[in-house]
Design a protein around this motif. Structure first.
Motif, PDB file in Angstrom:
ATOM      1  N   VAL A  14      -2.648  -1.556  -3.778  1.00 12.26           N
ATOM      2  CA  VAL A  14      -2.709  -0.354  -4.605  1.00 12.26           C
ATOM      3  C   VAL A  14      -2.499  -0.755  -6.056  1.00 12.26           C
ATOM      4  O   VAL A  14      -2.001  -1.842  -6.361  1.00 12.26           O
ATOM      5  N   SER A  15      -2.847   0.129  -6.982  1.00 11.29           N
ATOM      6  CA  SER A  15      -2.780  -0.188  -8.412  1.00 11.29           C
ATOM      7  C   SER A  15      -1.345  -0.192  -8.914  1.00 11.29           C
ATOM      8  O   SER A  15      -0.432   0.360  -8.281  1.00 11.29           O
ATOM      9  N   PRO A 121      -2.637   8.267  -8.650  1.00  6.37           N
ATOM     10  CA  PRO A 121      -4.001   8.495  -9.149  1.00  6.37           C
ATOM     11  C   PRO A 121      -4.992   8.683  -8.004  1.00  6.37           C
ATOM     12  O   PRO A 121      -4.773   8.208  -6.883  1.00  6.37           O
ATOM     13  N   ALA A 122      -6.080   9.360  -8.304  1.00  9.15           N
ATOM     14  CA  ALA A 122      -7.060   9.706  -7.266  1.00  9.15           C
ATOM     15  C   ALA A 122      -7.610   8.475  -6.559  1.00  9.15           C
ATOM     16  O   ALA A 122      -7.818   8.479  -5.341  1.00  9.15           O
ATOM     17  N   GLN A 123      -7.863   7.395  -7.334  1.00 10.95           N
ATOM     18  CA  GLN A 123      -8.452   6.200  -6.722  1.00 10.95           C
ATOM     19  C   GLN A 123      -7.504   5.480  -5.771  1.00 10.95           C
ATOM     20  O   GLN A 123      -7.932   4.637  -4.975  1.00 10.95           O
ATOM     21  N   ASP A 124      -6.198   5.819  -5.851  1.00 15.03           N
ATOM     22  CA  ASP A 124      -5.215   5.158  -4.975  1.00 15.03           C
ATOM     23  C   ASP A 124      -4.760   6.021  -3.801  1.00 15.03           C
ATOM     24  O   ASP A 124      -3.987   5.553  -2.963  1.00 15.03           O
ATOM     25  N   GLN A 125      -5.215   7.251  -3.757  1.00  8.94           N
ATOM     26  CA  GLN A 125      -4.680   8.156  -2.734  1.00  8.94           C
ATOM     27  C   GLN A 125      -4.997   7.672  -1.315  1.00  8.94           C
ATOM     28  O   GLN A 125      -4.110   7.613  -0.455  1.00  8.94           O
ATOM     29  N   GLN A 126      -6.244   7.320  -1.058  1.00  8.70           N
ATOM     30  CA  GLN A 126      -6.618   6.885   0.287  1.00  8.70           C
ATOM     31  C   GLN A 126      -5.921   5.575   0.664  1.00  8.70           C
ATOM     32  O   GLN A 126      -5.448   5.406   1.793  1.00  8.70           O
ATOM     33  N   LEU A 127      -5.854   4.656  -0.320  1.00  8.01           N
ATOM     34  CA  LEU A 127      -5.175   3.387  -0.054  1.00  8.01           C
ATOM     35  C   LEU A 127      -3.688   3.597   0.221  1.00  8.01           C
ATOM     36  O   LEU A 127      -3.102   2.941   1.085  1.00  8.01           O
TER      37      LEU A 127
END
Length: 391
Positions: A14-15, A121-127
């Motif tokens: 994740v970020s 953040p949205a790009q990390d939600q699934q991860l």
């Protein structure tokens, strides 16, 4: 409790921003998890303050462990039980059952899943959700492993306590000590004990003993299993349907004979019955046509030959003395009948009476002793009793 630590797969990448948000909001996340537990788990609200504090600590350590796991992407595996959760599994076992522990893990995961999408953040939600699922899976397996190891330890300790109780009954230790050992294994029956002795199978391990105990409690209130050398010994309390129950457990014994003895009193006074079954097992080989299982009281002659004083006393008092006290020539008649090779005519000639008189007296012998002189096995018991009585 120290357990071998299961390990997780490699962390989810994740970020850095997602990790910063998770670190800064860890306190609020823990608080929301606790509120979720209060709302969803009825049994959680019924726990004491100290017990709830222990479980809150588990949730806090679990979230902290997730953050630590995500912060080390270069590490391929991290121990979960000892380093991440500290003493939490030990606290957990002292507080709740395994079923409730898994409910706890499930509720914590639900709370985290509900909160995380609005934080990272949205790009990390699934991860992040994937990371939570993988991490929680490993935590659940780790805690289940700790519970399993604890159950094995308790089972081994219970087996040792049961073996000590069996040994105390066989040795005839003081009643107070036997009662104390019986209480330690959870013995509840105040009267009615059955002792079963047979050959132990080759694989008489803890699993076998546990399975046999479960079979026994289907027809008895209490069941204690002990293995002494090559002998498998059962102490059963308040048995219902003894014959049918023994038939169900006979296949669990080895190939040799199985001997049982019943005692109407308490387990603290069951030494004589236990000894009769124990000695009867060693003597049963002398009766080649004995049924399986066989009652110890049916092995009186064989036990007497092995030096069992209890068997000698039973033969003398229940047969010889009874016949002598009954009078009417019963003792003389059965003696002559046995010495004459079970011939009615020869017995009548020896006693100068009619054969019908001999038949009547032999029936009386059966009535007063319970053993029939006409039956070959019963005749052997009677003959042994007469010899013991005269000696």
């Amino acid at each position: 409790m120290t357990a071998s630590a299961p390990t997780t797969p490699g962390p989810v990448p994740v970020s850095w921003e997602a990790l910063e948000v998770l670190r800064s909001d860890a306190g609020n996340l823990t608080h929301e998890v606790n509120c979720h537990l209060e709302e969803t788990l009825t049994w959680y609200r019924q726990l004491s303050t100290d017990e709830r504090a222990s479980l809150r600590l588990i949730a806090q350590r679990g979230i902290g462990g997730l953050i630590t796991w995500l912060e080390n992407p270069s590490s391929r595996s991290l121990p979960l039980v000892n380093e991440l959760l500290g003493s939490a599994p030990t606290d957990l076992m002292r507080t709740i059952s395994l079923q409730r522990a898994l409910q706890l893990i499930r509720s914590i995961v639900e709370a985290v899943e509900q909160r995380l999408p609005g934080l990272v953040p949205a790009q990390d939600q699934q991860l992040m959700l994937e990371a939570v699922l993988r991490y929680s899976r490993e935590v659940a397996f780790a805690i289940a492993d700790v519970y399993a190891r604890a159950a094995e330890s308790r089972g081994a300790w219970d087996s040792r306590l049961e073996a000590l109780l069996v040994d105390a009954v066989l040795r005839g230790e003081p009643a107070e000590q036997i009662a104390s050992r019986a209480a330690a294994v959870g013995w509840r029956s105040h009267e009615g004990v059955v002792v079963v002795v047979g050959e132990a199978p080759e694989q008489a391990d803890a699993v076998f003993i546990s399975q046999l105990r479960r079979q026994c409690v289907r027809f008895s209130a209490d069941a204690v299993v002990g293995v002494h050398g090559d002998r498998l010994i059962l102490l059963l309390g308040r048995v219902t349907e003894l014959e049918a129950g023994l038939e169900r457990i006979i296949p669990r014994f080895g190939a040799g004979q199985v001997v049982f003895a019943s005692f109407a009193g308490s387990i603290s006074q069951a030494h004589a019955s236990a000894q009769s079954a124990f000695i009867g097992f060693g003597a049963a080989g002398a009766w080649t046509s004995a049924p399986r299982p066989v009652a110890a009281e049916d092995l009186l002659p064989e036990r007497a030959l092995c030096g069992d004083e209890t068997a000698k006393t039973a033969l003398r008092e229940s047969i010889f003395e009874v016949l002598r006290a009954a009078g009417n020539g019963l003792l003389e008649t059965v003696t002559a009948y046995l010495e004459a090779g079970h011939s009615l005519e020869a017995t009548a000639r020896e006693l100068f009476v009619h054969t019908n008189t001999v038949r009547y007296r032999l029936r009386r012998v059966t009535d007063v002793t319970g053993w029939d002189p006409v039956n070959p096995r019963d005749a052997y018991v009677l003959q042994t009793a007469l010899a013991v009585g005269r000696l």
